[in-house]
Scaffold this active site. Sequence first.
Site, PDB file in Angstrom:
ATOM      1  N   LYS A 177       0.878  -1.192  -0.080  1.00 12.82           N
ATOM      2  CA  LYS A 177       0.168  -0.018   0.060  1.00 12.82           C
ATOM      3  C   LYS A 177       0.786   1.383   0.004  1.00 12.82           C
ATOM      4  O   LYS A 177       1.650   1.387   0.941  1.00 12.82           O
ATOM      5  CB  LYS A 177      -0.905  -0.140   1.123  1.00 12.82           C
ATOM      6  CG  LYS A 177      -1.717   1.391   1.311  1.00 12.82           C
ATOM      7  CD  LYS A 177      -2.512   1.061   2.666  1.00 12.82           C
ATOM      8  CE  LYS A 177      -2.871   2.507   3.143  1.00 12.82           C
ATOM      9  NZ  LYS A 177      -4.014   2.153   4.301  1.00 12.82           N
TER      10      LYS A 177
HETATM   11  C1  R5P Z   1      -2.357   4.969   7.691  1.00 14.43           C
HETATM   12  O1  R5P Z   1      -1.165   4.513   8.212  1.00 14.43           O
HETATM   13  C2  R5P Z   1      -3.432   4.133   8.025  1.00 14.43           C
HETATM   14  O2  R5P Z   1      -3.009   2.881   7.640  1.00 14.43           O
HETATM   15  C3  R5P Z   1      -4.767   4.655   7.197  1.00 14.43           C
HETATM   16  O3  R5P Z   1      -5.672   4.022   7.423  1.00 14.43           O
HETATM   17  C4  R5P Z   1      -4.243   4.789   5.630  1.00 14.43           C
HETATM   18  O4  R5P Z   1      -3.481   5.781   5.529  1.00 14.43           O
HETATM   19  C5  R5P Z   1      -5.698   4.819   4.605  1.00 14.43           C
HETATM   20  O5  R5P Z   1      -6.476   5.935   4.991  1.00 14.43           O
HETATM   21  P1  R5P Z   1      -6.552   7.272   4.289  1.00 14.43           P
HETATM   22  O6  R5P Z   1      -6.991   6.851   2.964  1.00 14.43           O
HETATM   23  O7  R5P Z   1      -7.345   8.091   5.221  1.00 14.43           O
HETATM   24  O8  R5P Z   1      -4.949   7.811   4.141  1.00 14.43           O
END
Ligand code: R5P
Length: 263
Positions: free
Chosen positions: A173
Site C-alpha cells: 500500500k
Molecule cells: C495509515 O497509516 C492508515 O493505515 C490509514 O488507514 C491509511 O493511510 C489509509 O487511510 P487514508 O485513505 O485516510 O489515508
Amino acid sequence: MSWGMNNRLARIIKPKTGKTVMLAVDHGYFMGPTTGLERLNEMVDPLLPHADVLMPTRGALRQYIPPKTDVPIVLRVSGGTSILNENLLHEGITVSMEEAIRLNVAGVAFSIMVGAKFERDTLLGFTQVIDDAERYGIPVIAVTAIGKDMVRDARYMALASRIAAELGARIVKTYYVEGFEKVVESCPVPIVIAGGKKIPEADALKMAHNAIQAGAVGVDMGRNIFQSEDPVAMIQAVKAVVHEDATPKEAYELFTNLKAKKE
Ligand code: R5P
C-alpha cells in the site's frame, strides 16, 4: 504458495475483476478519535455492503464490528507511536499472529518507514511479522511511508514499495504520485493506494482512476470516504472506478446522483 495464502489473497483482491476496494478505518491507532470515526460502527455499518475488505485495529474490530460481518478483515498489526510523537511511525508489532488467527483475518497490515533514522526497527518488525504470518498462510500488506525530509515522488515511493516487496510483502500500500507507472512496474506484488488527507470528491475519484490506469489493483481508502459529504455515495463511486473502469466524470456523476437521491 499454499492454498490458504491463495484463498486469503483471493478474498482481498477479488478474482472477478482482479481489483479491490479496501475501507481503511484504522486511523485511531495513532490519531485517536478521528473525524468521522468517533462512533466507528455508525459510520462503518452502511459502508460495509460496498467494501471488499475492512481494515480496522484489533480494538475497533472487537468493540464496533459484529462477528457476523462477512467482509474480509485486514488487521492493522503495527503501532506504538501517536501523532503527538516526533518519531511518528516508529512502529513495532502490536498484535500477535495467534490473536490475528483468532480474529479470523484475511491479512495483516504493517507500516514501514523508509528513510527515517529508525527505518531498521520498522523493517525488522515487518519481517518478523512476515515470518509469523507466512507460517499460517496469512498475507502481509506493507503500508509504506517515507522519511519526513523526503519528497513523496515516484522515485521514493518506488524505493519503499520495492523494499517492502523484496522483504516479503504480498501486497503493498503506497501513495499515488505523478509517474505512478514507475512505482507499479518496479514492484513485483500488487499495489493499492491510500487516499491520504480529505480532498474534494472529484479529485479523490480522479486520483483513484489514475492509480488504476497506472496498474494499481485498487485502493485502501479511509478519510476520502468516511469524511466525504456522503460516505455511502462516495464508496460506491470509488467502487465504480476500481471495478467497472468508470471515468472520473462518470464516477462523480454517480456520486452526485446517489447523494441527491437522499436529499
Ligand atoms: C495509515 O497509516 C492508515 O493505515 C490509514 O488507514 C491509511 O493511510 C489509509 O487511510 P487514508 O485513505 O485516510 O489515508
